[in-house]
Design a protein around this motif. Structure first.
Motif, PDB file in Angstrom:
ATOM      1  N   THR A  91       0.844  -1.195   0.000  1.00  0.00           N
ATOM      2  CA  THR A  91       0.000   0.000   0.000  1.00  0.00           C
ATOM      3  C   THR A  91       0.879   1.245   0.000  1.00  0.00           C
ATOM      4  O   THR A  91       2.080   1.181   0.311  1.00  0.00           O
ATOM      5  CB  THR A  91      -0.923   0.025   1.227  1.00  0.00           C
ATOM      6  OG1 THR A  91      -0.113   0.016   2.416  1.00  0.00           O
ATOM      7  CG2 THR A  91      -1.845  -1.182   1.238  1.00  0.00           C
ATOM      8  N   ALA A  92       0.302   2.380  -0.372  1.00  0.00           N
ATOM      9  CA  ALA A  92       1.037   3.641  -0.329  1.00  0.00           C
ATOM     10  C   ALA A  92       1.466   3.933   1.111  1.00  0.00           C
ATOM     11  O   ALA A  92       0.725   3.673   2.053  1.00  0.00           O
ATOM     12  CB  ALA A  92       0.171   4.776  -0.866  1.00  0.00           C
ATOM     13  N   ASN A  94       2.345   5.736   4.704  1.00  0.00           N
ATOM     14  CA  ASN A  94       1.692   6.773   5.489  1.00  0.00           C
ATOM     15  C   ASN A  94       2.398   8.118   5.286  1.00  0.00           C
ATOM     16  O   ASN A  94       3.590   8.151   4.967  1.00  0.00           O
ATOM     17  CB  ASN A  94       1.709   6.415   6.976  1.00  0.00           C
ATOM     18  CG  ASN A  94       0.764   5.276   7.302  1.00  0.00           C
ATOM     19  OD1 ASN A  94      -0.296   5.156   6.703  1.00  0.00           O
ATOM     20  ND2 ASN A  94       1.162   4.424   8.235  1.00  0.00           N
ATOM     21  N   PRO A  95       1.687   9.207   5.465  1.00  0.00           N
ATOM     22  CA  PRO A  95       2.333  10.517   5.273  1.00  0.00           C
ATOM     23  C   PRO A  95       3.483  10.714   6.253  1.00  0.00           C
ATOM     24  O   PRO A  95       3.341  10.428   7.435  1.00  0.00           O
ATOM     25  CB  PRO A  95       1.193  11.509   5.553  1.00  0.00           C
ATOM     26  CG  PRO A  95      -0.063  10.722   5.389  1.00  0.00           C
ATOM     27  CD  PRO A  95       0.263   9.322   5.807  1.00  0.00           C
ATOM     28  N   SER A 116       9.248   9.032   9.131  1.00  0.00           N
ATOM     29  CA  SER A 116       8.224   8.238   8.455  1.00  0.00           C
ATOM     30  C   SER A 116       7.983   6.953   9.235  1.00  0.00           C
ATOM     31  O   SER A 116       8.935   6.277   9.647  1.00  0.00           O
ATOM     32  CB  SER A 116       8.658   7.898   7.019  1.00  0.00           C
ATOM     33  OG  SER A 116       7.740   7.016   6.407  1.00  0.00           O
ATOM     34  N   LYS A 175       6.921  14.213   0.362  1.00  0.00           N
ATOM     35  CA  LYS A 175       6.086  13.147  -0.196  1.00  0.00           C
ATOM     36  C   LYS A 175       6.829  11.816  -0.081  1.00  0.00           C
ATOM     37  O   LYS A 175       7.966  11.696  -0.538  1.00  0.00           O
ATOM     38  CB  LYS A 175       5.760  13.443  -1.660  1.00  0.00           C
ATOM     39  CG  LYS A 175       4.886  12.395  -2.334  1.00  0.00           C
ATOM     40  CD  LYS A 175       4.682  12.701  -3.813  1.00  0.00           C
ATOM     41  CE  LYS A 175       3.828  13.923  -3.998  1.00  0.00           C
ATOM     42  NZ  LYS A 175       3.515  14.166  -5.434  1.00  0.00           N
ATOM     43  N   SER A 182       1.792   7.406  -3.314  1.00  0.00           N
ATOM     44  CA  SER A 182       2.514   8.379  -2.491  1.00  0.00           C
ATOM     45  C   SER A 182       1.524   9.145  -1.616  1.00  0.00           C
ATOM     46  O   SER A 182       0.329   9.219  -1.920  1.00  0.00           O
ATOM     47  CB  SER A 182       3.289   9.357  -3.374  1.00  0.00           C
ATOM     48  OG  SER A 182       2.397  10.102  -4.187  1.00  0.00           O
ATOM     49  N   ARG A 183       2.070   9.715  -0.522  1.00  0.00           N
ATOM     50  CA  ARG A 183       1.267  10.554   0.367  1.00  0.00           C
ATOM     51  C   ARG A 183       2.137  11.711   0.860  1.00  0.00           C
ATOM     52  O   ARG A 183       3.330  11.541   1.118  1.00  0.00           O
ATOM     53  CB  ARG A 183       0.728   9.746   1.548  1.00  0.00           C
ATOM     54  CG  ARG A 183      -0.397   8.779   1.151  1.00  0.00           C
ATOM     55  CD  ARG A 183      -0.887   7.976   2.320  1.00  0.00           C
ATOM     56  NE  ARG A 183      -1.946   7.047   1.936  1.00  0.00           N
ATOM     57  CZ  ARG A 183      -2.384   6.057   2.691  1.00  0.00           C
ATOM     58  NH1 ARG A 183      -1.860   5.877   3.891  1.00  0.00           N
ATOM     59  NH2 ARG A 183      -3.347   5.250   2.278  1.00  0.00           N
ATOM     60  N   ASN A 184       1.488  12.884   1.024  1.00  0.00           N
ATOM     61  CA  ASN A 184       2.189  14.104   1.424  1.00  0.00           C
ATOM     62  C   ASN A 184       2.131  14.310   2.925  1.00  0.00           C
ATOM     63  O   ASN A 184       1.161  13.934   3.588  1.00  0.00           O
ATOM     64  CB  ASN A 184       1.564  15.327   0.753  1.00  0.00           C
ATOM     65  CG  ASN A 184       1.810  15.348  -0.741  1.00  0.00           C
ATOM     66  OD1 ASN A 184       2.810  14.840  -1.219  1.00  0.00           O
ATOM     67  ND2 ASN A 184       0.880  15.944  -1.467  1.00  0.00           N
ATOM     68  N   SER A 185       3.161  14.961   3.427  1.00  0.00           N
ATOM     69  CA  SER A 185       3.151  15.411   4.823  1.00  0.00           C
ATOM     70  C   SER A 185       2.266  16.639   4.952  1.00  0.00           C
ATOM     71  O   SER A 185       1.843  17.240   3.958  1.00  0.00           O
ATOM     72  CB  SER A 185       4.576  15.765   5.261  1.00  0.00           C
ATOM     73  OG  SER A 185       5.020  16.921   4.567  1.00  0.00           O
TER      74      SER A 185
END
Length: 396
Positions: A91-92, A94-95, A116, A175, A182-185
């Motif tokens: 899975t992508a 976590n931010p 992270s 990211k 991908s996920r952003n902070s």
């Protein structure tokens, strides 16, 4: 396969039925023959054909089991089932989270640190940043991606960005990326420090002594060895000096340790400001000044009294060039003293005048927390409406 075999058997049965019908008709016709000789001659041939028809009737027995549940054709999915149950789906990540307490800055760099939770599943990080313009709606700011700089393929949990503007606040996003997405902070606001500077010995008045690597100025009546140049301050009874930088962008903060000095003027000026008169007495300079027991702000030979604690030992100066403001603070008390609203048209230089004692410059500083620019610019940097008082005797 069953249908094909049954269809072939139906066709065979039909052929057998047709031949048997013809044979029965012939046999019935022969049985009616009255001529014994002819009967015997024909009956042998019919008997042989009957025997052959009886023998071939075995084809009528079906070789297909109509109750067969296709055991011979069942697929074995046990191996595939085991493999599917053992799959660990990616899975992508976590931010990530930017750790602002670990981030550091200089006048042209910012080092961003982040953490992270899925560090081992992250293939790389991407850092995005842009100048913070005070826009309240972050979504709108993020959608205007043309203004964002992107640093891709970062493998560690920190990165130093070079070539930034001095004294400027930036928005940073991190990211976390892998093959699944991908996920952003959350956005982090970080700022560069002010441009560091020293006093320029080529511009200092001949009766000023510069020390401490160009960060301290002191009145020295015996210092007459310096040559006179057009850029050097030369006012009578007024000893001026200037920093070795000219500022044309960004937000910059520095402080001056005034110590026990009771006669000084501190501010900024254009390069074109006259060097043979006090700063603040022309349209090209803006200063905060102490004249014995009076504290004033001065520009274009107009002065205004400012309420300041007489024991103030440090003066903070915030030059927000982009927002056309020059502000003065008492950093020890976190107090805003005054703000000039200036429509800057040229680069400006930090400028200092001293009548007694000494001044110490602290440059390249981050703006202190109590100066929350630009969000509170309206509060902290509003020019005062009080009228200036011209020609105050205390400073002449």
């Amino acid at each position: 396969m069953k249908l094909r075999k049954l269809a072939q058997q139906v066709a065979n049965c039909r052929q057998c039925l047709e031949r048997s019908t013809v044979l029965i008709n012939q046999a019935e016709h022969i049985l009616k023959e009255n001529d014994h000789a002819r009967f015997l001659q024909t009956a042998r041939n019919v008997a042989e054909r009957v025997a052959m028809a009886t023998a071939s009737s075995q084809v009528l027995i079906p070789d297909i089991n109509f109750n067969d549940a296709f055991e011979n054709f069942a697929l074995d999915f046990s191996r595939e089932k085991k493999l599917l149950e053992g799959l660990d789906y990616l899975t992508a990540p976590n931010p990530p989270s930017v750790r602002e307490e670990l981030c550091t800055a200089s006048h042209d760099t910012i080092t961003v640190h982040w953490i992270s939770e899925d560090e081992f599943s992250v293939s790389s990080y991407e850092l995005q940043y842009t100048i913070f313009t005070g826009q309240a709606n972050f979504i709108s700011l993020y959608n205007s991606m043309d203004s964002w700089m992107i640093v891709p393929n970062i493998k560690q949990n920190h990165y130093t960005v070079h070539g930034l503007q001095s004294g400027t606040r930036y928005i940073f996003l991190v990211k976390a990326i892998n093959q699944a997405g991908s996920r952003n902070s959350e956005p982090a606001r970080l700022k560069t420090n002010s441009q560091p500077f020293k006093l320029d010995p080529k511009m200092a008045h001949k009766k000023l002594k510069l020390s401490n690597d160009g960060l301290q100025m002191e009145k020295d009546e015996s210092s007459l060895k310096k040559s006179h140049t057009p850029e050097r301050f030369s006012g009578t009874g007024c000893y001026g000096a200037a920093g070795n930088i000219f500022i044309d962008s960004g937000c910059h903060y520095w402080e001056v340790m005034v110590g026990s000095s009771t006669w000084y003027a501190i501010g900024i000026a254009y390069k074109s400001a006259p060097k043979n008169e006090w700063i603040g007495k022309n349209s090209s300079s803006w200063v905060f000044s102490r004249c014995s027991s009076n504290f004033v702000v001065r520009h274009n030979n107009k002065e205004m009294l400012v309420d300041v604690h007489p024991q103030m030992k440090r003066l903070g100066i915030l030059l927000d060039y982009d927002n056309n403001a020059l502000s003065f603070y008492d950093p020890a008390s976190s107090l805003h003293l005054h703000t000039f609203s200036v429509a800057f048209i040229l680069p400006v230089c930090p400028t200092f005048t001293l009548w007694n004692k000494s001044l110490m410059i602290l440059s390249g500083l981050p703006a202190p927390d109590f100066i929350d620019y630009p969000e509170q610019q309206e509060c902290n940097c509003r020019p005062q409406e009080s009228p200036y008082v011209s020609g105050m005797k205390a400073c002449h």
